[in-house]
Write a protein that holds these residues in place. Structure first.
Motif, PDB file in Angstrom:
ATOM      1  N   PHE A 140       2.540   4.130 -11.308  1.00  0.00           N
ATOM      2  CA  PHE A 140       1.912   4.736 -10.124  1.00  0.00           C
ATOM      3  C   PHE A 140       0.626   5.465 -10.507  1.00  0.00           C
ATOM      4  N   TRP A 171      -5.462  -0.687  -8.188  1.00  0.00           N
ATOM      5  CA  TRP A 171      -4.149  -1.322  -8.301  1.00  0.00           C
ATOM      6  C   TRP A 171      -4.119  -2.457  -9.322  1.00  0.00           C
ATOM      7  N   ILE A 180       4.026  -4.970  -7.600  1.00  0.00           N
ATOM      8  CA  ILE A 180       4.471  -4.258  -6.389  1.00  0.00           C
ATOM      9  C   ILE A 180       4.305  -2.748  -6.556  1.00  0.00           C
ATOM     10  N   TYR A 181       4.784  -2.204  -7.682  1.00  0.00           N
ATOM     11  CA  TYR A 181       4.667  -0.767  -7.925  1.00  0.00           C
ATOM     12  C   TYR A 181       3.209  -0.334  -7.944  1.00  0.00           C
ATOM     13  N   TYR A 211       0.592  -1.839  -6.496  1.00  0.00           N
ATOM     14  CA  TYR A 211      -0.007  -1.951  -5.165  1.00  0.00           C
ATOM     15  C   TYR A 211       0.433  -0.791  -4.273  1.00  0.00           C
ATOM     16  N   VAL A 212       1.735  -0.485  -4.317  1.00  0.00           N
ATOM     17  CA  VAL A 212       2.262   0.635  -3.528  1.00  0.00           C
ATOM     18  C   VAL A 212       1.700   1.948  -4.056  1.00  0.00           C
ATOM     19  N   LEU A 267      -0.355   5.436  -2.225  1.00  0.00           N
ATOM     20  CA  LEU A 267       0.507   6.576  -1.933  1.00  0.00           C
ATOM     21  C   LEU A 267      -0.297   7.878  -1.790  1.00  0.00           C
ATOM     22  N   ALA A 295       4.091   9.944   2.325  1.00  0.00           N
ATOM     23  CA  ALA A 295       4.542   8.674   1.747  1.00  0.00           C
ATOM     24  C   ALA A 295       4.693   8.785   0.246  1.00  0.00           C
ATOM     25  N   LYS A 296       3.754   9.471  -0.380  1.00  0.00           N
ATOM     26  CA  LYS A 296       3.802   9.672  -1.833  1.00  0.00           C
ATOM     27  C   LYS A 296       5.069  10.424  -2.212  1.00  0.00           C
ATOM     28  N   VAL A 353       8.368   8.070  -1.488  1.00  0.00           N
ATOM     29  CA  VAL A 353       8.581   6.965  -2.426  1.00  0.00           C
ATOM     30  C   VAL A 353       8.828   7.487  -3.833  1.00  0.00           C
TER      31      VAL A 353
END
Length: 239
Positions: free
Chosen positions: A88, A96, A192-193, A195-196, A200, A204-205, A208
Motif C-alpha cells: 500500500f 500504482w 490488486i493491492y 491499485y487499491v 486509499l 476508505a483507507k 481497508v
C-alpha cells in the motif's frame, strides 16, 4: 567428485548465512542506532497504518525505493510482518504500477532468501524462524496439491507467504520452479493491492487498512498460539 563439490558449496553457504545472522544479531545488541531503528520499524508495523510506513520510506528521499525493498525483505524473513502495508505504501508513494513492480520484485527476492535459508540451514532453523506447526501444515498442503502447490498457495491470501517459502526450501523442488510459481502466483494480489492502495484516502483507507490489519493480526495470533502449544508439548515430553 561432484558430491564433494556440492558438499563444499553447502558448507560455504551455511557459513555465509550463519555469519550474516551473527552480524545482524551483534549489530542489534551492540550498536544503539541499529537497535533503535529496528525497534522503530517493528513498532511501525504494529500500528497497522500504511501511511506511517509511507512517511518512513519517503523520508529517505532518493533512497526511498531501496529502503522499501529492504523492508520487504525484512518482513519476509521475520514472518509474519504484514507485507500488504508495504505494498500500500509503495502504491501511494510511487504510483500504482511502479509501486506494484517494486513490491513484486522485492517480495520475490524475500521469497528466494527464505527458500535458501531453509535449503542450506535445514528444518530446525526454519522452525525457529516460523513454527513447527505452520511448517507441518504446509507439508500436508504440498502433499495434497503436488506440483501445483506453490502456485495455489500464492493465490490463497490466508496461507502465509513466508512460511510457504521456507517450507519449499525443505523440499526437493528446484529453485527455478519455485521462483516461477511464486512470481505468477503473487502477481494478481500485488496488482490488486497496489491499485487499491493508490486510491486509499480518508475513511476508505482506514476501513481497508483496518480490515487487512485484522487479518494479519489473526494470522499472528494463530502463529504465536502454535509456538506456545509446541513449547508446552516439549515441556510435557521432557517431564
Amino acid at each position: 567428485m561432484k558430491k564433494t563439490t556440492n558438499r563444499k558449496k553447502s558448507w560455504i553457504g551455511k557459513i555465509v548465512i550463519i555469519l550474516l545472522f551473527l552480524t545482524v544479531i551483534l549489530s542489534y545488541l551492540f550498536i544503539p542506532v541499529v537497535k533503535n531503528s529496528t525497534n522503530n520499524i517493528f513498532k511501525m508495523f504494529a500500528t497497522g497504518d500504511f501511511t506511517v510506513i509511507k512517511e518512513f520510506v519517503e523520508s529517505y528521499g532518493a533512497y526511498a525505493a531501496v529502503i522499501s525493498f529492504l523492508l520487504m525483505i525484512l518482513q519476509s524473513i521475520a514472518a509474519p510482518l504484514p507485507a500488504f502495508l508495504i505494498t500500500f505504501a509503495n502504491a501511494n508513494l510511487f504510483g500504482w504500477w511502479k509501486g506494484a513492480l517494486l513490491s513484486w520484485t522485492s517480495a520475490m527476492v524475500g521469497a528466494a532468501i527464505c527458500f535458501y535459508i531453509a535449503r542450506i540451514l535445514g528444518r530446525d532453523v526454519a522452525v525457529k524462524l516460523t513454527s513447527k506447526t505452520g511448517l507441518d501444515q504446509i507439508d500436508v498442503f504440498f502433499e495434497k496439491h503436488g506440483k501445483m502447490s506453490i502456485l495455489i498457495a500464492r493465490l490463497l491470501p490466508f496461507i502465509s507467504f513466508d512460511i510457504v517459502s521456507y517450507a519449499a526450501g525443505l523440499t526437493s523442488m528446484s529453485f527455478g520452479s519455485f521462483l516461477i510459481a511464486t512470481g505468477i502466483g503473487q502477481l494478481p494480489a500485488t496488482i490488486i493491492y497496489s491499485y487499491v492502495g493508490s486510491m486509499l484516502t480518508g475513511g476508505a483507507k482506514l476501513f481497508v487498512t483496518g480490515l487487512l490489519s485484522l487479518f494479519a493480526l489473526s494470522a499472528l495470533v494463530i502463529l504465536f498460539r502454535q509456538i506456545y502449544v509446541e513449547k508446552q508439548k516439549k515441556k510435557s515430553t521432557l517431564k
